[in-house]
Write a protein that holds these residues in place. Structure first.
Motif, PDB file in Angstrom:
ATOM      1  N   SER A 166     -15.165 -33.070  18.169  1.00 46.27           N
ATOM      2  CA  SER A 166     -16.345 -32.638  18.925  1.00 46.27           C
ATOM      3  C   SER A 166     -15.950 -31.737  20.090  1.00 46.27           C
ATOM      4  N   LEU A 167     -14.907 -32.131  20.824  1.00 49.40           N
ATOM      5  CA  LEU A 167     -14.482 -31.326  21.973  1.00 49.40           C
ATOM      6  C   LEU A 167     -13.929 -29.982  21.517  1.00 49.40           C
ATOM      7  N   SER A 168     -13.206 -29.968  20.405  1.00 44.89           N
ATOM      8  CA  SER A 168     -12.690 -28.706  19.870  1.00 44.89           C
ATOM      9  C   SER A 168     -13.845 -27.771  19.504  1.00 44.89           C
ATOM     10  N   LEU A 169     -14.881 -28.314  18.893  1.00 44.10           N
ATOM     11  CA  LEU A 169     -16.051 -27.507  18.531  1.00 44.10           C
ATOM     12  C   LEU A 169     -16.777 -26.999  19.770  1.00 44.10           C
ATOM     13  N   LEU A 170     -16.826 -27.839  20.790  1.00 45.99           N
ATOM     14  CA  LEU A 170     -17.523 -27.457  22.015  1.00 45.99           C
ATOM     15  C   LEU A 170     -16.863 -26.257  22.680  1.00 45.99           C
ATOM     16  N   TYR A 171     -15.523 -26.195  22.618  1.00 51.64           N
ATOM     17  CA  TYR A 171     -14.793 -25.146  23.317  1.00 51.64           C
ATOM     18  C   TYR A 171     -14.368 -23.984  22.423  1.00 51.64           C
ATOM     19  N   ASP A 172     -14.650 -24.059  21.117  1.00 57.54           N
ATOM     20  CA  ASP A 172     -14.194 -23.029  20.181  1.00 57.54           C
ATOM     21  C   ASP A 172     -15.225 -21.911  20.066  1.00 57.54           C
ATOM     22  N   TYR A 173     -14.845 -20.717  20.552  1.00 60.60           N
ATOM     23  CA  TYR A 173     -15.755 -19.560  20.488  1.00 60.60           C
ATOM     24  C   TYR A 173     -15.320 -18.560  19.423  1.00 60.60           C
ATOM     25  N   ARG A 174     -14.307 -18.915  18.622  1.00 56.11           N
ATOM     26  CA  ARG A 174     -13.896 -18.051  17.521  1.00 56.11           C
ATOM     27  C   ARG A 174     -14.571 -18.451  16.216  1.00 56.11           C
ATOM     28  N   ASP A 175     -14.715 -19.741  15.991  1.00 57.26           N
ATOM     29  CA  ASP A 175     -15.304 -20.246  14.756  1.00 57.26           C
ATOM     30  C   ASP A 175     -16.827 -20.075  14.817  1.00 57.26           C
ATOM     31  N   PRO A 176     -17.401 -19.255  13.944  1.00 57.47           N
ATOM     32  CA  PRO A 176     -18.855 -19.032  13.999  1.00 57.47           C
ATOM     33  C   PRO A 176     -19.662 -20.299  13.730  1.00 57.47           C
ATOM     34  N   TYR A 177     -19.106 -21.234  12.944  1.00 64.83           N
ATOM     35  CA  TYR A 177     -19.847 -22.458  12.654  1.00 64.83           C
ATOM     36  C   TYR A 177     -19.771 -23.460  13.803  1.00 64.83           C
ATOM     37  N   ALA A 178     -18.750 -23.347  14.631  1.00 65.89           N
ATOM     38  CA  ALA A 178     -18.725 -24.131  15.865  1.00 65.89           C
ATOM     39  C   ALA A 178     -19.813 -23.621  16.808  1.00 65.89           C
ATOM     40  N   GLN A 179     -19.930 -22.306  16.884  1.00 66.34           N
ATOM     41  CA  GLN A 179     -20.978 -21.710  17.711  1.00 66.34           C
ATOM     42  C   GLN A 179     -22.358 -22.085  17.170  1.00 66.34           C
ATOM     43  N   MET A 180     -22.490 -22.103  15.844  1.00 64.68           N
ATOM     44  CA  MET A 180     -23.755 -22.498  15.227  1.00 64.68           C
ATOM     45  C   MET A 180     -24.113 -23.933  15.594  1.00 64.68           C
ATOM     46  N   LEU A 220     -22.597 -27.982   7.631  1.00 68.58           N
ATOM     47  CA  LEU A 220     -21.766 -27.334   6.621  1.00 68.58           C
ATOM     48  C   LEU A 220     -22.161 -27.801   5.224  1.00 68.58           C
ATOM     49  N   ASP A 221     -22.482 -29.093   5.085  1.00 69.70           N
ATOM     50  CA  ASP A 221     -22.939 -29.602   3.784  1.00 69.70           C
ATOM     51  C   ASP A 221     -24.267 -28.963   3.396  1.00 69.70           C
ATOM     52  N   LEU A 222     -25.137 -28.767   4.355  1.00 70.13           N
ATOM     53  CA  LEU A 222     -26.440 -28.142   4.094  1.00 70.13           C
ATOM     54  C   LEU A 222     -26.288 -26.694   3.640  1.00 70.13           C
ATOM     55  N   LEU A 223     -25.375 -25.957   4.271  1.00 66.52           N
ATOM     56  CA  LEU A 223     -25.254 -24.508   4.049  1.00 66.52           C
ATOM     57  C   LEU A 223     -24.147 -24.125   3.081  1.00 66.52           C
ATOM     58  N   GLN A 224     -23.638 -25.075   2.335  1.00 61.52           N
ATOM     59  CA  GLN A 224     -22.456 -24.831   1.512  1.00 61.52           C
ATOM     60  C   GLN A 224     -22.606 -23.649   0.558  1.00 61.52           C
ATOM     61  N   ASP A 225     -23.807 -23.427   0.033  1.00 63.27           N
ATOM     62  CA  ASP A 225     -24.003 -22.334  -0.940  1.00 63.27           C
ATOM     63  C   ASP A 225     -24.856 -21.203  -0.371  1.00 63.27           C
ATOM     64  N   LYS A 226     -24.892 -21.089   0.949  1.00 60.60           N
ATOM     65  CA  LYS A 226     -25.750 -20.075   1.579  1.00 60.60           C
ATOM     66  C   LYS A 226     -24.948 -18.872   2.085  1.00 60.60           C
ATOM     67  N   ASN A 227     -23.847 -18.555   1.386  1.00 60.54           N
ATOM     68  CA  ASN A 227     -23.021 -17.426   1.799  1.00 60.54           C
ATOM     69  C   ASN A 227     -23.721 -16.091   1.623  1.00 60.54           C
ATOM     70  N   ASN A 228     -24.815 -16.087   0.853  1.00 65.29           N
ATOM     71  CA  ASN A 228     -25.582 -14.851   0.678  1.00 65.29           C
ATOM     72  C   ASN A 228     -26.393 -14.507   1.927  1.00 65.29           C
ATOM     73  N   LEU A 229     -26.529 -15.464   2.837  1.00 64.04           N
ATOM     74  CA  LEU A 229     -27.261 -15.230   4.079  1.00 64.04           C
ATOM     75  C   LEU A 229     -26.296 -14.878   5.198  1.00 64.04           C
ATOM     76  N   ASP A 230     -26.736 -13.998   6.096  1.00 63.64           N
ATOM     77  CA  ASP A 230     -25.894 -13.717   7.260  1.00 63.64           C
ATOM     78  C   ASP A 230     -25.913 -14.916   8.202  1.00 63.64           C
ATOM     79  N   LEU A 231     -25.019 -14.921   9.173  1.00 65.66           N
ATOM     80  CA  LEU A 231     -24.853 -16.078  10.039  1.00 65.66           C
ATOM     81  C   LEU A 231     -26.128 -16.398  10.818  1.00 65.66           C
TER      82      LEU A 231
END
Length: 366
Positions: A166-180, A220-231
């Motif tokens: 959780s803390l890694s996700l909170l501070y990670d600004y490189r991973d777009p899914y952490a930002q999401m 991530l489980d919800l969006l697993q097959d949504k690569n056709n959509l932009d972020l």
């Protein structure tokens, strides 16, 4: 014969436990050369403490290569089996601990902390040789005969604590899914204020209902097959989905209104725990695939589900021996039950998992 060849490094001298040590800035290009990792040359007891996990190296190397203007590396720590000569930069007292160290080239170097970083630097230099002119700090300890090396390895790792997800996700600004994930907890009404963002587990007395890592994994489980959509579109869909889910789980709303405590709900119900969140995400992926235009109407079925922890149908799915289980198998089994409640068809893999689950239940009853 005295060694006529030396490594020379600018260094700062310090004292720990009454012994001298030295800190130097070393060019990246020399790191693989002076810190060889030849397991055959190491004593067995030292080698056993330094087995490389080679699967980690590409990940760390890619981090350097992909972030050449933003990567951060902490110091390497090394034992040196050889004499280190220190020469102050000048006779001025202020320079007493600033100067240069001279290490014989035939000295043996053992990394006590940072062997994976060393291997990753070597791999990164093959892709980006220009990184060789950049520096990394190295802490040198004199250790004749490498007698202290094993204990130093243990001491350096004794109190290290891995950062929570959780803390890694909170501070990670490189991973777009952490930002999401951070945006989701801000925009989903029931998540806002009820999400633990520093820990990946919640204490019994906490006033938080969810964890950032749990919401991230479920999304991530919800969006697993949504690569056709932009972020941006994926984020909007996830926010819309979780807001709709929260409308159909009455107990979440009661906690948000302050009518029920978060600790009480997590104790008595399963639907705020990570295993169920991920299952809701997996079921939602299929739901949106099958009903892209009217999936919201189908979620009304969640209101009639008995989410109480004492419901025997959760044993083996969300619970093992009465305790919450976050294994991938339990997530799958929980998602199967939710998909059935929503009138969705199971995949071939889910059918197999369900048959195995039913068989295990029968064996347990025999």
């Amino acid at each position: 014969m005295q060694n006529a060849f030396y490594y020379n490094f600018p260094a700062i001298r310090g004292i720990q436990a009454g012994k001298e040590y030295f800190i130097s800035m070393c060019p990246m290009r020399i790191i693989p050369k002076i810190f060889l990792f030849d397991e055959e040359e190491l004593q067995p007891e030292i080698r056993a403490q330094r087995v490389l996990n080679k699967s980690r190296i590409p990940e760390i190397s890619s981090y350097i290569v992909q972030n050449p203007e933003a990567y951060v590396f902490s110091a390497l720590t090394a034992s040196v089996d050889g004499n280190i000569e220190f020469s102050p930069a000048s006779d001025q007292p202020v320079h007493y601990n600033l100067g240069f160290i001279k290490i014989p080239m035939d000295a043996q170097f053992i990394i006590n902390d940072g062997q994976h970083r060393r291997a990753a630097i070597e791999a990164a230099l093959k892709e980006r040789p220009e990184l060789g002119d950049e520096t990394i700090s190295v802490v040198f300890f004199v250790d004749l005969g490498l007698r202290r090396s094993q204990q130093m390895f243990a001491d350096l790792n004794r109190y290290s604590i891995r950062t929570t997800k959780s803390l890694s996700l909170l501070y990670d600004y490189r991973d777009p899914y952490a930002q999401m994930a951070r945006e989701i907890i801000s925009e989903v009404h029931v998540f806002n204020g009820l999400t633990e963002t520093e820990k990946s587990t919640i204490s019994n007395r906490s006033n938080k209902l969810f964890t950032l890592s749990g919401i991230h994994n479920a999304t991530l489980d919800l969006l697993q097959d949504k690569n056709n959509l932009d972020l941006s579109s994926q984020t909007a869909l996830a926010i819309e989905y979780w807001n709709e889910i929260s409308k159909n789980i009455n107990e979440w709303q009661l906690v948000k209104k302050g009518e029920v405590s978060a600790a009480e709900l997590r104790k008595d119900y399963i639907h705020a725990h990570a295993v169920v969140l991920s299952a809701i995400g997996k079921a939602g992926r299929t739901l949106i695939q099958c009903y892209p235009h009217d999936w919201k109407a189908k979620l009304g079925q969640l209101k009639v589900i008995n989410w109480h922890r004492n419901n025997v149908q959760w044993e083996g799915r969300a619970l093992i021996g009465g305790k919450i289980s976050n294994s991938r198998n339990n997530i799958t089994l929980m998602a199967i039950e939710l998909k059935r409640s929503l009138g969705l068809v199971l995949s071939v893999e889910e059918e197999c998992a369900e048959k195995a689950y039913i068989s295990s239940k029968k064996v347990g009853l025999a």
